[in-house]
Design a protein around this motif. Structure first.
Motif, PDB file in Angstrom:
ATOM      1  N   THR A 255       0.826  -1.207   0.000  1.00  0.00           N
ATOM      2  CA  THR A 255       0.000   0.000   0.000  1.00  0.00           C
ATOM      3  C   THR A 255       0.864   1.261   0.000  1.00  0.00           C
ATOM      4  O   THR A 255       0.490   2.267  -0.599  1.00  0.00           O
ATOM      5  CB  THR A 255      -0.973   0.021   1.189  1.00  0.00           C
ATOM      6  N   ARG A 256       2.014   1.191   0.646  1.00  0.00           N
ATOM      7  CA  ARG A 256       2.927   2.338   0.618  1.00  0.00           C
ATOM      8  C   ARG A 256       3.430   2.568  -0.802  1.00  0.00           C
ATOM      9  O   ARG A 256       3.471   3.703  -1.284  1.00  0.00           O
ATOM     10  CB  ARG A 256       4.101   2.101   1.548  1.00  0.00           C
ATOM     11  N   THR A 257       3.797   1.500  -1.493  1.00  0.00           N
ATOM     12  CA  THR A 257       4.283   1.626  -2.857  1.00  0.00           C
ATOM     13  C   THR A 257       3.208   2.205  -3.768  1.00  0.00           C
ATOM     14  O   THR A 257       3.473   3.111  -4.561  1.00  0.00           O
ATOM     15  CB  THR A 257       4.746   0.253  -3.383  1.00  0.00           C
ATOM     16  N   ILE A 258       1.983   1.698  -3.641  1.00  0.00           N
ATOM     17  CA  ILE A 258       0.887   2.205  -4.465  1.00  0.00           C
ATOM     18  C   ILE A 258       0.609   3.673  -4.148  1.00  0.00           C
ATOM     19  O   ILE A 258       0.393   4.483  -5.053  1.00  0.00           O
ATOM     20  CB  ILE A 258      -0.371   1.336  -4.280  1.00  0.00           C
TER      21      ILE A 258
ATOM     22  N   ALA B 132       0.738   9.128  -5.886  1.00  0.00           N
ATOM     23  CA  ALA B 132       0.984  10.538  -5.578  1.00  0.00           C
ATOM     24  C   ALA B 132       1.970  11.151  -6.568  1.00  0.00           C
ATOM     25  O   ALA B 132       1.755  12.270  -7.062  1.00  0.00           O
ATOM     26  CB  ALA B 132       1.501  10.690  -4.152  1.00  0.00           C
ATOM     27  N   LEU B 133       3.036  10.423  -6.882  1.00  0.00           N
ATOM     28  CA  LEU B 133       3.997  10.926  -7.863  1.00  0.00           C
ATOM     29  C   LEU B 133       3.347  11.097  -9.234  1.00  0.00           C
ATOM     30  O   LEU B 133       3.570  12.109  -9.913  1.00  0.00           O
ATOM     31  CB  LEU B 133       5.192   9.976  -7.974  1.00  0.00           C
ATOM     32  N   ALA B 134       2.545  10.128  -9.637  1.00  0.00           N
ATOM     33  CA  ALA B 134       1.863  10.224 -10.930  1.00  0.00           C
ATOM     34  C   ALA B 134       0.875  11.389 -10.943  1.00  0.00           C
ATOM     35  O   ALA B 134       0.755  12.096 -11.955  1.00  0.00           O
ATOM     36  CB  ALA B 134       1.155   8.911 -11.245  1.00  0.00           C
ATOM     37  N   LEU B 135       0.175  11.618  -9.836  1.00  0.00           N
ATOM     38  CA  LEU B 135      -0.744  12.755  -9.764  1.00  0.00           C
ATOM     39  C   LEU B 135       0.006  14.083  -9.814  1.00  0.00           C
ATOM     40  O   LEU B 135      -0.468  15.047 -10.413  1.00  0.00           O
ATOM     41  CB  LEU B 135      -1.579  12.683  -8.489  1.00  0.00           C
ATOM     42  N   ILE B 136       1.171  14.138  -9.198  1.00  0.00           N
ATOM     43  CA  ILE B 136       1.981  15.361  -9.256  1.00  0.00           C
ATOM     44  C   ILE B 136       2.390  15.648 -10.698  1.00  0.00           C
ATOM     45  O   ILE B 136       2.258  16.778 -11.188  1.00  0.00           O
ATOM     46  CB  ILE B 136       3.220  15.244  -8.346  1.00  0.00           C
ATOM     47  N   VAL B 137       2.874  14.623 -11.383  1.00  0.00           N
ATOM     48  CA  VAL B 137       3.273  14.788 -12.788  1.00  0.00           C
ATOM     49  C   VAL B 137       2.071  15.175 -13.635  1.00  0.00           C
ATOM     50  O   VAL B 137       2.154  16.073 -14.480  1.00  0.00           O
ATOM     51  CB  VAL B 137       3.950  13.499 -13.305  1.00  0.00           C
ATOM     52  N   LEU B 138       0.947  14.510 -13.412  1.00  0.00           N
ATOM     53  CA  LEU B 138      -0.263  14.802 -14.179  1.00  0.00           C
ATOM     54  C   LEU B 138      -0.734  16.236 -13.942  1.00  0.00           C
ATOM     55  O   LEU B 138      -1.011  16.971 -14.903  1.00  0.00           O
ATOM     56  CB  LEU B 138      -1.379  13.818 -13.826  1.00  0.00           C
TER      57      LEU B 138
ATOM     58  N   MET C 111       1.538   7.825   9.787  1.00  0.00           N
ATOM     59  CA  MET C 111       0.105   7.541   9.800  1.00  0.00           C
ATOM     60  C   MET C 111      -0.707   8.817   9.604  1.00  0.00           C
ATOM     61  O   MET C 111      -1.731   8.806   8.909  1.00  0.00           O
ATOM     62  CB  MET C 111      -0.277   6.867  11.119  1.00  0.00           C
ATOM     63  N   HIS C 112      -0.247   9.905  10.199  1.00  0.00           N
ATOM     64  CA  HIS C 112      -0.962  11.174  10.070  1.00  0.00           C
ATOM     65  C   HIS C 112      -1.064  11.603   8.604  1.00  0.00           C
ATOM     66  O   HIS C 112      -2.107  12.088   8.154  1.00  0.00           O
ATOM     67  CB  HIS C 112      -0.258  12.250  10.900  1.00  0.00           C
ATOM     68  N   THR C 113      -0.004  11.409   7.849  1.00  0.00           N
ATOM     69  CA  THR C 113      -0.005  11.777   6.433  1.00  0.00           C
ATOM     70  C   THR C 113      -1.006  10.934   5.652  1.00  0.00           C
ATOM     71  O   THR C 113      -1.753  11.462   4.828  1.00  0.00           O
ATOM     72  CB  THR C 113       1.405  11.613   5.830  1.00  0.00           C
ATOM     73  N   TYR C 114      -1.021   9.629   5.910  1.00  0.00           N
ATOM     74  CA  TYR C 114      -1.973   8.761   5.213  1.00  0.00           C
ATOM     75  C   TYR C 114      -3.409   9.161   5.542  1.00  0.00           C
ATOM     76  O   TYR C 114      -4.283   9.101   4.676  1.00  0.00           O
ATOM     77  CB  TYR C 114      -1.739   7.299   5.582  1.00  0.00           C
ATOM     78  N   ARG C 115      -3.642   9.589   6.770  1.00  0.00           N
ATOM     79  CA  ARG C 115      -5.002   9.976   7.164  1.00  0.00           C
ATOM     80  C   ARG C 115      -5.442  11.258   6.464  1.00  0.00           C
ATOM     81  O   ARG C 115      -6.521  11.313   5.890  1.00  0.00           O
ATOM     82  CB  ARG C 115      -5.079  10.152   8.677  1.00  0.00           C
TER      83      ARG C 115
ATOM     84  N   PHE D 121      -6.505   6.977  -2.856  1.00  0.00           N
ATOM     85  CA  PHE D 121      -7.411   6.847  -1.728  1.00  0.00           C
ATOM     86  C   PHE D 121      -7.449   5.412  -1.211  1.00  0.00           C
ATOM     87  O   PHE D 121      -7.382   5.176   0.001  1.00  0.00           O
ATOM     88  CB  PHE D 121      -8.830   7.291  -2.091  1.00  0.00           C
ATOM     89  N   ALA D 122      -7.561   4.459  -2.124  1.00  0.00           N
ATOM     90  CA  ALA D 122      -7.624   3.053  -1.709  1.00  0.00           C
ATOM     91  C   ALA D 122      -6.353   2.650  -0.973  1.00  0.00           C
ATOM     92  O   ALA D 122      -6.408   1.946   0.052  1.00  0.00           O
ATOM     93  CB  ALA D 122      -7.844   2.157  -2.932  1.00  0.00           C
ATOM     94  N   ALA D 123      -5.203   3.092  -1.454  1.00  0.00           N
ATOM     95  CA  ALA D 123      -3.940   2.750  -0.798  1.00  0.00           C
ATOM     96  C   ALA D 123      -3.851   3.388   0.586  1.00  0.00           C
ATOM     97  O   ALA D 123      -3.451   2.727   1.555  1.00  0.00           O
ATOM     98  CB  ALA D 123      -2.761   3.191  -1.661  1.00  0.00           C
ATOM     99  N   CYS D 124      -4.233   4.656   0.697  1.00  0.00           N
ATOM    100  CA  CYS D 124      -4.173   5.337   1.995  1.00  0.00           C
ATOM    101  C   CYS D 124      -5.156   4.731   2.993  1.00  0.00           C
ATOM    102  O   CYS D 124      -4.818   4.489   4.150  1.00  0.00           O
ATOM    103  CB  CYS D 124      -4.452   6.830   1.835  1.00  0.00           C
ATOM    104  N   ALA D 125      -6.381   4.477   2.547  1.00  0.00           N
ATOM    105  CA  ALA D 125      -7.387   3.910   3.446  1.00  0.00           C
ATOM    106  C   ALA D 125      -6.992   2.505   3.891  1.00  0.00           C
ATOM    107  O   ALA D 125      -7.142   2.154   5.070  1.00  0.00           O
ATOM    108  CB  ALA D 125      -8.747   3.887   2.759  1.00  0.00           C
TER     109      ALA D 125
END
Length: 137
Positions: free
Chosen positions: A22-25, A30-36, A71-75, A113-117
């Protein structure tokens, strides 16, 4: 030092398979969204002066926390990602190439979202199990 333990603590254990996946995803999404978001506003479907590129700033700020398993960041990121979902949902009705970019933003946002949740729920469940096992001893 005043708040330092006298004995060195053991090295942190490696994360389990679900936590690592889940961390990798999350990091890749996040990196792909930044590039996008950056490419969208500066190159592919530019609107105005490019100041909308600042929408990728929360993702950039989240990367160190994702990399450190905070954990705070994922939340908070699991809540903030819905802004990207909303933008993608609104812009998916536009003409090309915005439609394709919006669909890609939706897919990446849902993956993030799925990875963070999953990360948050799994780690809380593991902590609960560990607490129950420690209490049983």
């Amino acid at each position: 030092m005043p708040n330092m333990p006298d004995t060195p603590t053991a090295a942190p254990s490696r994360p389990d398979r679900v936590t690592a996946a889940t961390r990798t995803i999350a990091v890749l999404s996040a990196l792909a969204l930044i590039v996008l978001c950056t490419g969208w506003e500066l190159v592919w479907a530019r609107l105005g002066h490019g100041s909308l590129v600042l929408k990728s700033l929360p993702l950039v700020l989240a990367l160190p926390g994702l990399m450190r398993h905070r954990m705070h960041t994922y939340r908070w990121l699991s809540l903030a990602v819905w802004l990207y979902v909303a933008e993608g949902a609104v812009r998916v009705a536009d003409a090309q190439p915005v439609r394709l970019l919006a669909a890609l933003e939706l897919a990446l946002s849902f993956a993030l979202f799925a990875a963070c949740a999953t990360q948050v729920r799994w780690r809380l469940a593991m902590a609960h199990r560990q607490h129950a096992a420690d209490a049983a001893e």
